[in-house]
Design an enzyme around this catalytic site. Structure first.
Site, mmCIF file in Angstrom:
data_model
loop_
_atom_site.group_PDB
_atom_site.id
_atom_site.type_symbol
_atom_site.label_atom_id
_atom_site.label_comp_id
_atom_site.label_asym_id
_atom_site.label_seq_id
_atom_site.Cartn_x
_atom_site.Cartn_y
_atom_site.Cartn_z
ATOM 1 N N HIS A 222 0.797 -1.245 0.000
ATOM 2 C CA HIS A 222 0.000 0.000 0.000
ATOM 3 C C HIS A 222 0.820 1.280 0.000
ATOM 4 O O HIS A 222 0.252 2.369 -0.096
ATOM 5 C CB HIS A 222 -0.966 0.029 1.187
HETATM 6 C C1 UD1 Z 1 -2.217 6.069 5.142
HETATM 7 C C2 UD1 Z 1 -0.963 6.615 5.819
HETATM 8 C C3 UD1 Z 1 0.113 5.527 5.850
HETATM 9 C C4 UD1 Z 1 -0.416 4.256 6.470
HETATM 10 C C5 UD1 Z 1 -1.706 3.816 5.792
HETATM 11 C C6 UD1 Z 1 -2.291 2.652 6.537
HETATM 12 C C7 UD1 Z 1 -0.541 9.018 5.489
HETATM 13 C C8 UD1 Z 1 0.236 10.029 4.766
HETATM 14 N N1 UD1 Z 1 -0.416 7.749 5.078
HETATM 15 O O1 UD1 Z 1 -1.883 5.779 3.788
HETATM 16 O O2 UD1 Z 1 1.206 5.985 6.624
HETATM 17 O O3 UD1 Z 1 0.564 3.242 6.346
HETATM 18 O O4 UD1 Z 1 -2.648 4.900 5.819
HETATM 19 O O5 UD1 Z 1 -3.202 1.947 5.776
HETATM 20 O O6 UD1 Z 1 -1.245 9.359 6.416
HETATM 21 N N2 UD1 Z 1 -9.124 5.177 0.383
HETATM 22 C C9 UD1 Z 1 -10.371 4.616 0.225
HETATM 23 N N3 UD1 Z 1 -11.075 4.284 1.343
HETATM 24 C C10 UD1 Z 1 -10.611 4.486 2.602
HETATM 25 C C11 UD1 Z 1 -9.354 5.059 2.745
HETATM 26 C C12 UD1 Z 1 -8.622 5.396 1.627
HETATM 27 O O7 UD1 Z 1 -10.844 4.418 -0.890
HETATM 28 O O8 UD1 Z 1 -11.303 4.141 3.577
HETATM 29 C C13 UD1 Z 1 -8.334 5.491 -0.828
HETATM 30 C C14 UD1 Z 1 -8.566 6.904 -1.357
HETATM 31 O O9 UD1 Z 1 -8.516 6.847 -2.745
HETATM 32 C C15 UD1 Z 1 -7.365 7.645 -0.832
HETATM 33 C C16 UD1 Z 1 -6.278 6.584 -0.847
HETATM 34 O O10 UD1 Z 1 -6.954 5.376 -0.510
HETATM 35 O O11 UD1 Z 1 -7.038 8.770 -1.611
HETATM 36 C C17 UD1 Z 1 -5.154 6.833 0.128
HETATM 37 O O12 UD1 Z 1 -5.636 7.037 1.453
HETATM 38 P P1 UD1 Z 1 -4.797 7.912 2.501
HETATM 39 O O13 UD1 Z 1 -5.418 7.797 3.837
HETATM 40 O O14 UD1 Z 1 -4.552 9.279 1.977
HETATM 41 O O15 UD1 Z 1 -3.380 7.218 2.509
HETATM 42 P P2 UD1 Z 1 -2.989 5.692 2.679
HETATM 43 O O16 UD1 Z 1 -2.304 5.255 1.463
HETATM 44 O O17 UD1 Z 1 -4.167 4.923 3.156
HETATM 45 N N1 UDP Z 2 -4.443 -5.269 8.446
HETATM 46 C C1 UDP Z 2 -5.751 -5.757 8.493
HETATM 47 N N2 UDP Z 2 -6.343 -6.120 7.318
HETATM 48 C C2 UDP Z 2 -5.717 -6.036 6.110
HETATM 49 C C3 UDP Z 2 -4.380 -5.541 6.082
HETATM 50 C C4 UDP Z 2 -3.787 -5.150 7.270
HETATM 51 O O1 UDP Z 2 -6.353 -5.862 9.570
HETATM 52 O O2 UDP Z 2 -6.328 -6.373 5.095
HETATM 53 C C5 UDP Z 2 -3.817 -4.838 9.705
HETATM 54 C C6 UDP Z 2 -2.491 -5.498 10.009
HETATM 55 O O3 UDP Z 2 -2.706 -6.730 10.664
HETATM 56 C C7 UDP Z 2 -1.812 -4.452 10.886
HETATM 57 C C8 UDP Z 2 -2.312 -3.141 10.305
HETATM 58 O O4 UDP Z 2 -3.505 -3.462 9.588
HETATM 59 O O5 UDP Z 2 -2.251 -4.543 12.234
HETATM 60 C C9 UDP Z 2 -1.292 -2.567 9.377
HETATM 61 O O6 UDP Z 2 -1.853 -1.514 8.684
HETATM 62 P P1 UDP Z 2 -1.312 -1.010 7.269
HETATM 63 O O7 UDP Z 2 -0.533 -2.073 6.612
HETATM 64 O O8 UDP Z 2 -2.492 -0.452 6.558
HETATM 65 O O9 UDP Z 2 -0.401 0.239 7.683
HETATM 66 P P2 UDP Z 2 1.079 0.414 8.256
HETATM 67 O O10 UDP Z 2 1.258 -0.499 9.409
HETATM 68 O O11 UDP Z 2 2.027 0.150 7.135
HETATM 69 O O12 UDP Z 2 1.114 1.852 8.625
#
Ligand code: UD1
Ligand code: UDP
Length: 383
Positions: A222
């Site tokens: 991601h």
């Molecule tokens: C964010 C965090 C990242 C973390 C990740 C965990 C920042 C800068 N990044 O990244 O550090 O590892 O969350 O998962 O804060 N979207 C949906 N539905 C949702 C959420 C997101 O469709 O419920 C899509 C949208 O198109 C959005 C994109 O995902 O623009 C990215 O979401 P965003 O929260 O900006 O960043 P992440 O990549 O999720």
């Molecule tokens: N996780 C989850 N379902 C998924 C993928 C991840 O519950 O489909 C959980 C995972 O077990 C961990 C957390 O989400 O506890 C990690 O989140 P993510 O990878 O989105 O973000 P990061 O840790 O890189 O910030």
């Protein structure tokens, strides 16, 4: 009896909601009556399988305040969060603002609280990738330097802060200008230990997919650096397909919504067709935490760019191929349980083969004793 310490906890992204389960549980059990927690959800993540599922599964009380900020460019998203958090802090109802990790929700909470002189407690402080091109690196540095309490999950995190000039002296009371750096252990370890048994009892996903224990590869992707770059996302998916075919291993890939969007936009037609044709390649929507723990415990090998998933693999003694050039969790690489492979197909294949042929090195406990949440609460109360 003293009035309870009033904590405003800010969450927003998936891993923060999961992390919040540990302290939230401690507040309602061992620290009941001594700490009062208000939960503010920024709305950074909002799909049911990125947010609500964790409240339902992990017994987290519903959010008291929901900002509903949603997605957007960094500046606009963070600014909307700061406005909402600032308004809540201005009610005067909170003694401490508690923040997790390194997302834009963390950054917003740190800036809003520091400017209003409400002390910040940062859980997962001191981590560094030494790569400021990552938005998370900027967020965590700013948050650490706005914090009054820095709760470090590892010794490396403590050392990183010492190198940046933080004092390790806990003699005087903590203030924003004389913060406390505390080796608390990792609340994610608390959670993995607490929910592993529940996952074993309730999750049916591994059997439902017809997978054998120790007989499949679990992958998550991601990071924007991987998903938003056509060459990198194609290299990663091609590598996963190659591992699937060459090693005869089914693959389970719960897909983050960012990745789902970018797969549609950037994957080459031949890669997409190969994914559709590969019968044992399971591309799933994001799964709940109990299913995720069940997958991690049953996987033979984990391939990921997630910070949290790297560590959970370690907790459950599984080897990890990390799809990044560096990691904040350097201990995993030092222990030999993780190999940094970036998005390089040669490195990914070599690392996977190394683990599939050589097995798993020992994973000694280095993330605390499973009671980080209690240690954090006790420190905040000055106990
Ligand atoms: C964010 C965090 C990242 C973390 C990740 C965990 C920042 C800068 N990044 O990244 O550090 O590892 O969350 O998962 O804060 N979207 C949906 N539905 C949702 C959420 C997101 O469709 O419920 C899509 C949208 O198109 C959005 C994109 O995902 O623009 C990215 O979401 P965003 O929260 O900006 O960043 P992440 O990549 O999720
Ligand atoms: N996780 C989850 N379902 C998924 C993928 C991840 O519950 O489909 C959980 C995972 O077990 C961990 C957390 O989400 O506890 C990690 O989140 P993510 O990878 O989105 O973000 P990061 O840790 O890189 O910030």
């Amino acid at each position: 009896m003293k009035d309870p310490l009033r904590i405003l906890t800010v969450i927003g992204a998936r891993p923060q909601i999961i992390k919040a389960a540990a302290i939230s549980h401690a507040v309602r059990t061992a620290f009941s009556g001594r700490i009062h927690e208000t939960l503010l959800h920024t709305g950074q993540h909002y799909d049911a399988n990125m947010s609500q599922v964790f409240f339902d599964e992990l017994g987290i009380p519903h959010a008291d305040i929901s900002l509903g900020v949603g997605s957007g460019p960094h500046g606009a998203q963070t600014a909307r969060m700061i406005e909402g958090i600032e308004a809540e802090i201005n009610t005067g109802k909170h003694d401490v603002v508690l923040l997790y990790g390194d997302t834009n929700s963390t950054l917003a909470g740190a800036v809003a609280a520091a400017k209003l002189h409400v002390p910040v407690a940062h859980v997962e402080a001191g981590l560094r990738s030494f790569n400021k091109a990552m938005p998370e690196e900027v967020n965590r540095i700013v948050c650490d330097h706005c914090s009054t309490w820095l709760f470090c999950p590892t010794e490396t995190a403590v050392k990183n802060l010492a190198r940046e000039g933080f004092s390790l002296d806990l003699g005087a009371p903590a203030t924003a200008d004389r913060p406390h750096v505390v080796a608390s252990g990792d609340v994610m370890y608390d959670n993995s230990m607490r929910f592993a048994r529940m996952a074993a009892a309730r999750s049916t996903l591994v059997a439902g997919l017809g997978l054998a224990d120790g007989g499949f590869l679990l992958a998550t992707i991601h990071r924007d650096h991987n998903t938003d770059d056509a060459a990198r996302i194609n290299a990663i998916f091609s590598s996963l397909l190659e591992l699937h075919h060459r090693h005869g291993l089914p693959v389970v890939l719960p897909v983050h919504p960012r990745t789902r969007k970018m797969m549609a936009a950037l994957l080459h037609a031949n890669v997409r067709a190969a994914l559709d044709d590969a019968a044992g390649f399971h591309v799933l929507p994001p799964v709940g935490f109990l299913d995720m723990v069940a997958l991690e415990r049953a996987a033979r090998l984990v391939v990921t760019d997630s910070g949290g998933v790297q560590k959970e693999a370690y907790f459950f003694g599984k080897p990890v191929v990390v799809l990044r050039p560096e990691t904040e969790w350097v201990e995993l690489v030092e222990q030999g349980q993780a190999v940094l492979a970036d998005a390089d197909p040669g490195k990914i294949e070599a690392a996977a083969t190394h683990f599939l042929q050589g097995g798993v090195p020992p994973c000694p406990p280095i993330f605390g004793d499973g009671h980080a949440a209690e240690a954090i609460c006790a420190h905040l109360l000055g106990a």
